[in-house]
Write a protein that holds these residues in place. Sequence first.
Motif, PDB file in Angstrom:
ATOM      1  N   TYR A 187     -42.569 103.926 -33.184  1.00 44.24           N
ATOM      2  CA  TYR A 187     -43.960 104.174 -32.771  1.00 44.24           C
ATOM      3  C   TYR A 187     -44.738 104.884 -33.877  1.00 44.24           C
ATOM      4  CZ  TYR A 187     -47.938 105.353 -29.813  1.00 44.24           C
ATOM      5  OH  TYR A 187     -49.200 105.462 -29.289  1.00 44.24           O
ATOM      6  N   SER A 188     -44.087 105.834 -34.537  1.00 44.69           N
ATOM      7  CA  SER A 188     -44.757 106.545 -35.646  1.00 44.69           C
ATOM      8  C   SER A 188     -45.137 105.566 -36.748  1.00 44.69           C
ATOM      9  CB  SER A 188     -43.843 107.627 -36.217  1.00 44.69           C
ATOM     10  OG  SER A 188     -43.566 108.596 -35.247  1.00 44.69           O
ATOM     11  N   SER A 189     -44.243 104.612 -37.037  1.00 42.59           N
ATOM     12  CA  SER A 189     -44.512 103.661 -38.114  1.00 42.59           C
ATOM     13  C   SER A 189     -45.637 102.699 -37.752  1.00 42.59           C
ATOM     14  CB  SER A 189     -43.245 102.873 -38.454  1.00 42.59           C
ATOM     15  OG  SER A 189     -42.890 102.017 -37.389  1.00 42.59           O
ATOM     16  N   LEU A 190     -45.953 102.559 -36.451  1.00 47.25           N
ATOM     17  CA  LEU A 190     -47.106 101.744 -36.061  1.00 47.25           C
ATOM     18  C   LEU A 190     -48.412 102.379 -36.508  1.00 47.25           C
ATOM     19  CD1 LEU A 190     -46.175 100.690 -32.408  1.00 47.25           C
ATOM     20  CD2 LEU A 190     -46.589  99.140 -34.315  1.00 47.25           C
ATOM     21  N   ASP A 191     -48.364 103.707 -36.717  1.00 46.13           N
ATOM     22  CA  ASP A 191     -49.534 104.459 -37.172  1.00 46.13           C
ATOM     23  C   ASP A 191     -50.722 104.212 -36.244  1.00 46.13           C
ATOM     24  OD1 ASP A 191     -50.800 106.249 -38.813  1.00 46.13           O
ATOM     25  OD2 ASP A 191     -51.434 104.765 -40.282  1.00 46.13           O
ATOM     26  N   ALA A 192     -50.489 104.413 -34.955  1.00 48.21           N
ATOM     27  CA  ALA A 192     -51.539 104.207 -33.959  1.00 48.21           C
ATOM     28  C   ALA A 192     -52.718 105.133 -34.244  1.00 48.21           C
ATOM     29  CB  ALA A 192     -50.990 104.482 -32.557  1.00 48.21           C
ATOM     30  N   LYS A 193     -53.912 104.587 -34.135  1.00 49.84           N
ATOM     31  CA  LYS A 193     -55.116 105.343 -34.460  1.00 49.84           C
ATOM     32  C   LYS A 193     -55.995 105.535 -33.231  1.00 49.84           C
ATOM     33  CE  LYS A 193     -54.439 105.379 -38.994  1.00 49.84           C
ATOM     34  NZ  LYS A 193     -54.068 106.603 -39.696  1.00 49.84           N
ATOM     35  N   HIS A 194     -56.517 106.742 -33.089  1.00 51.39           N
ATOM     36  CA  HIS A 194     -57.562 107.055 -32.120  1.00 51.39           C
ATOM     37  C   HIS A 194     -57.253 106.514 -30.722  1.00 51.39           C
ATOM     38  CE1 HIS A 194     -59.753 108.660 -35.473  1.00 51.39           C
ATOM     39  NE2 HIS A 194     -59.640 107.515 -36.106  1.00 51.39           N
ATOM     40  N   VAL A 195     -58.078 105.575 -30.242  1.00 48.58           N
ATOM     41  CA  VAL A 195     -57.980 105.129 -28.853  1.00 48.58           C
ATOM     42  C   VAL A 195     -56.683 104.379 -28.573  1.00 48.58           C
ATOM     43  CG1 VAL A 195     -59.092 102.861 -29.117  1.00 48.58           C
ATOM     44  CG2 VAL A 195     -59.420 104.169 -27.003  1.00 48.58           C
ATOM     45  N   GLN A 196     -55.979 103.948 -29.601  1.00 49.00           N
ATOM     46  CA  GLN A 196     -54.696 103.278 -29.381  1.00 49.00           C
ATOM     47  C   GLN A 196     -53.680 104.211 -28.712  1.00 49.00           C
ATOM     48  OE1 GLN A 196     -53.957 101.909 -33.428  1.00 49.00           O
ATOM     49  NE2 GLN A 196     -54.258  99.798 -32.776  1.00 49.00           N
ATOM     50  N   HIS A 197     -53.837 105.517 -28.911  1.00 53.20           N
ATOM     51  CA  HIS A 197     -52.936 106.454 -28.225  1.00 53.20           C
ATOM     52  C   HIS A 197     -53.114 106.362 -26.718  1.00 53.20           C
ATOM     53  CE1 HIS A 197     -51.264 108.312 -31.745  1.00 53.20           C
ATOM     54  NE2 HIS A 197     -52.443 108.608 -32.212  1.00 53.20           N
ATOM     55  N   ASP A 198     -54.289 105.908 -26.268  1.00 51.17           N
ATOM     56  CA  ASP A 198     -54.529 105.723 -24.843  1.00 51.17           C
ATOM     57  C   ASP A 198     -54.142 104.318 -24.400  1.00 51.17           C
ATOM     58  OD1 ASP A 198     -55.396 106.298 -22.268  1.00 51.17           O
ATOM     59  OD2 ASP A 198     -57.460 105.719 -22.667  1.00 51.17           O
ATOM     60  N   THR A 199     -54.412 103.313 -25.247  1.00 52.62           N
ATOM     61  CA  THR A 199     -54.203 101.926 -24.820  1.00 52.62           C
ATOM     62  C   THR A 199     -52.753 101.475 -24.926  1.00 52.62           C
ATOM     63  OG1 THR A 199     -54.830 101.138 -27.032  1.00 52.62           O
ATOM     64  CG2 THR A 199     -56.567 101.247 -25.368  1.00 52.62           C
ATOM     65  N   ILE A 200     -52.020 101.946 -25.952  1.00 47.38           N
ATOM     66  CA  ILE A 200     -50.621 101.516 -26.084  1.00 47.38           C
ATOM     67  C   ILE A 200     -49.629 102.669 -25.994  1.00 47.38           C
ATOM     68  CG2 ILE A 200     -51.286  99.528 -27.494  1.00 47.38           C
ATOM     69  CD1 ILE A 200     -50.141 100.993 -29.925  1.00 47.38           C
ATOM     70  N   GLY A 201     -50.137 103.888 -25.818  1.00 47.78           N
ATOM     71  CA  GLY A 201     -49.240 105.047 -25.744  1.00 47.78           C
ATOM     72  C   GLY A 201     -48.263 104.977 -24.589  1.00 47.78           C
ATOM     73  N   TYR A 202     -48.624 104.244 -23.528  1.00 46.54           N
ATOM     74  CA  TYR A 202     -47.741 104.147 -22.353  1.00 46.54           C
ATOM     75  C   TYR A 202     -46.383 103.538 -22.699  1.00 46.54           C
ATOM     76  CZ  TYR A 202     -48.641  99.105 -22.082  1.00 46.54           C
ATOM     77  OH  TYR A 202     -48.711  97.764 -22.359  1.00 46.54           O
TER      78      TYR A 202
END
Length: 969
Positions: A530-545
């Motif tokens: 998950y860290s390597s996906l480098d999720a940005k901003h709203v992605q923590h809400d949309t794919i964080g689940y």
Amino acid sequence: MAARGHVQDPNDRRLRPIYDYLDNGNNKMAIQQADKLLKKHKDLHCAKVLKAIGLQRTGKQDEAFSLAQEVATLEPTDDNSLQALTILYREMHHPELVTKLYEAAVKKVPLSEEYHSHLFMAYARVGEYKKMQQAGMALYKIVPKNPYYFWSVMSLVMQAISAQDEKLAQTMFLPLAERMVEKMVKEEKIEAEAEVQLYFMILERLGKCVEALDVVRGPLGEKLTSELRSRENKCMMMYQRLQLWPECNALSYKLLLKNPDDWQFYLSYFDSLFHLMDKSWSQPEEGEHCVEGPVQTTVTEAVKFVVDRMEEQDKKESRPLRGPYLACLELIHRLRQRGCPDEKELGDPLELMVQFFGKFGDKPCCITDLKIYLHLLPPEQRSQFKKRLGELVPLGEAGEDGFGFPGDTKALQRHLCVCQLSRALGLQHALDTEGKLRLITELKAHYHHGLQFGKSCLKTELQFSDMYCLMAAHVYVDLWTETGDENMLWQCLGVLEEGLSFSPSNAQFKLLLLLLFCRLGAFQPVVDLYSSLDAKHVQHDTIGYLLTRYAGSLGQFAAASQSCNFSLRFFHSNQKDTSEYIIQAYKYGAFEKIPEFIAFRTRLNQSLHFAQVRTERMLLDLYTEADVTLSLEESVKAMGVCPEEDDIPWDNMRDNRDLTVLVSWDPKDRELTEEHRRLSLEEESVWLKVRSLTLRLLASLALLGHAPSPRNSDKTNENGISAKSSTLQTLLSQLDQTLETAAQITEKQTQYPFLGPPSSRLASALSSGSCHCQASLQVSSRGITSGSFLFPHADLCPSLPSSLSPLRPEMLSRCKGEVLEMKDGRLTTRPSLLETLVFFVETVCVVLWVASYSASVLRPLKSSLQKKKKKKKDSSSAMPVVLCGFQEWTGSLQGVVTQALDHVKGQEASLTALKLAALTLEEGYSQTQEECGFTRAAMDKVQSSYLGSLQELGDLLRKRADSLKSLKI
């Protein structure tokens, strides 16, 4: 530091070193430098504030705040101090204090444009819309510039948007804003596009669509130039709202003649056409059809129009446009829905799609374009369609393995598109096991062959053949779900690990690996993925689940805490960041964006994921830390949990999850449906309710106090134990109702698509017995609080020990079994055992807290009884049954925890002794030695993760066992 450019001599030279230290993160030196300066210049307020910033950044918040307040009470007017205080208050999350600063500054320097401007922005940060309106007009009176005037107008619009009374918005705020803009229009003072946009927004919100249309089509509309076809888009929007279908049709027709690839206008063209047909609209005998030009009202005209656009593209020597060909398929789809026979005039859908593939098959968009129209093909044509497409794919001669390969990347993309369409048509799913294994072999061969085209690719670029690898993984998943053969899952992991080694930036590989490892109960490798996906901003809400759903349930408590922080950091910064976006929108006149930013902030504050992560993080902290580093009461107070208050917006909960983030080529009957989404939201909401009530019950237990209320007291002490007991009773009642709802949901046994939403923890929590056991323990604590069992009656004393009964052999036995074992050279997993063990450990923690509270109540009773014995000198009187029962209970609990520890130790030993090297992976699965290496690597990760989980669970159980040993009355 932002203020440095405004520092005036001679203080510029004096303050510069402090700014430099703060900019470089050397906060201690900044504090020392400020102290030196303040010894010589006690009245240099800015130095004092800069020192406060240094203190804040070193964690000394109280000291920093008091120092800042010393300066603030002096109501400074120098720009340096004001800017520094603004920075400090923002870092301390007190933006409301900035408004007081500039209110005082404006009173002292009433003609300062800069201070008035800062005051307006300070109000914007805290959403004081009425004060923003007043500040904007005050600024306009001092400096009559249009932007300041329209700041005030926009603040009126925001008052309307935020007003709870819609009638007030429509009768006062918006009409006033309209009059203010009309005044500028009459005086011909409208200068910028943003001002016209704001006027349009006001009229639109008032429902004055005709007036809004006049504005766009009139002279003011000429200023709408920043976006391509901005005027036309706004006209179309108003035509649709006013249901002016002739104008909508004519405008779409006119725009498509200019740009036949604009998809949105095809849709509005078809929508308006069928609306006109339904209303039997006829053209006027005299004059123009409408202000936008000729109107088309028949299917024949529409068919001719679309066919003409296609023929124009066929004549082009350059690359044709996709729009006209897709419009033809869209029109066939709509005509079929209406049962209109004219669709035959457009041609056979199969031929049209083959033609489309011939023109665009080498583009990645081809699959997404055609997939939505595959339903136009009858089932008997699907194999024929695949065969026809295959004929358009140039492949080399078949080698020894029977496969022909493409010679370049365009041919590769065409072949890949055929494979994707084959899966979307359900042809892959219809294969038997042997057929699917042959398909996997073919896909892997194409994947490996295609790697030669990407030898020069950078690590951040994807390989041309990556989708072959991903599709092979999907077919492996099909085999695993259909046959239950876990070897298929191991092969799948190996394929994905291999793909990731060649294409380290492929997000789809990582997402599918993440999902599979979580399904296997191995959380350790997931955090890095998950860290390597480098999720940005709203992605923590949309794919964080995808991460947090499994964070606390698999025993990796440290990693779970880190995972929750990934998401929470974003949500906590949302409020501050959104305020900055709003301020920038005011500065640059992007008024249309301001309501969007407000809605975005609201959407995040009401996010289901936010509520889940926040609740799980607090529970996680309690289970791992309470009564280990801090007492339960101290932990609850530090978190600020109030049992009486429920701060989750249940009625406005937003499901912001992106449930289609994983690429899927599955046919429509296997895709995620709206019913799946609804059921998943319902399930997740009920699970959140269970966890939230559990947290509030634990908080109420912690805050009960240490002395029971007198049994014979008729008075209700609202701030004392009886009031808290009432809260406890209310929460228990709510929990009972929620558990009943949960049982009804789990009875449905809803099955989601594999690539859809993960199932919640609801079913496993109920089957483990954890929820009901914890509820019964809380009931016991209520009984303790009421003091009902403090009298040694035989019928009351068993109440406390009996509450432990669900925790005895039944709960622990559900955790028994091998998490990972090797049978006949094959590796099998039982990840559900890990989740059940986590629930068991959570229940042990709750039992311990109830026992600890019980002990605090029983100690005074035992002490008073011993004193009475000494006075009466009666050594023969027996100890009350309840005290004996408590000792029996804690002894029994120690026995259960010891058994659990022995089980965990046994699991660790068997896992450590497991030699994965003894596995035979090649047999029957045609794996190369290199592929076997990747599969073994995945197995090692799972084994290592299981060991880590068991070690953390064992450590926590040992800490709880130690606490139990020290628990005496």
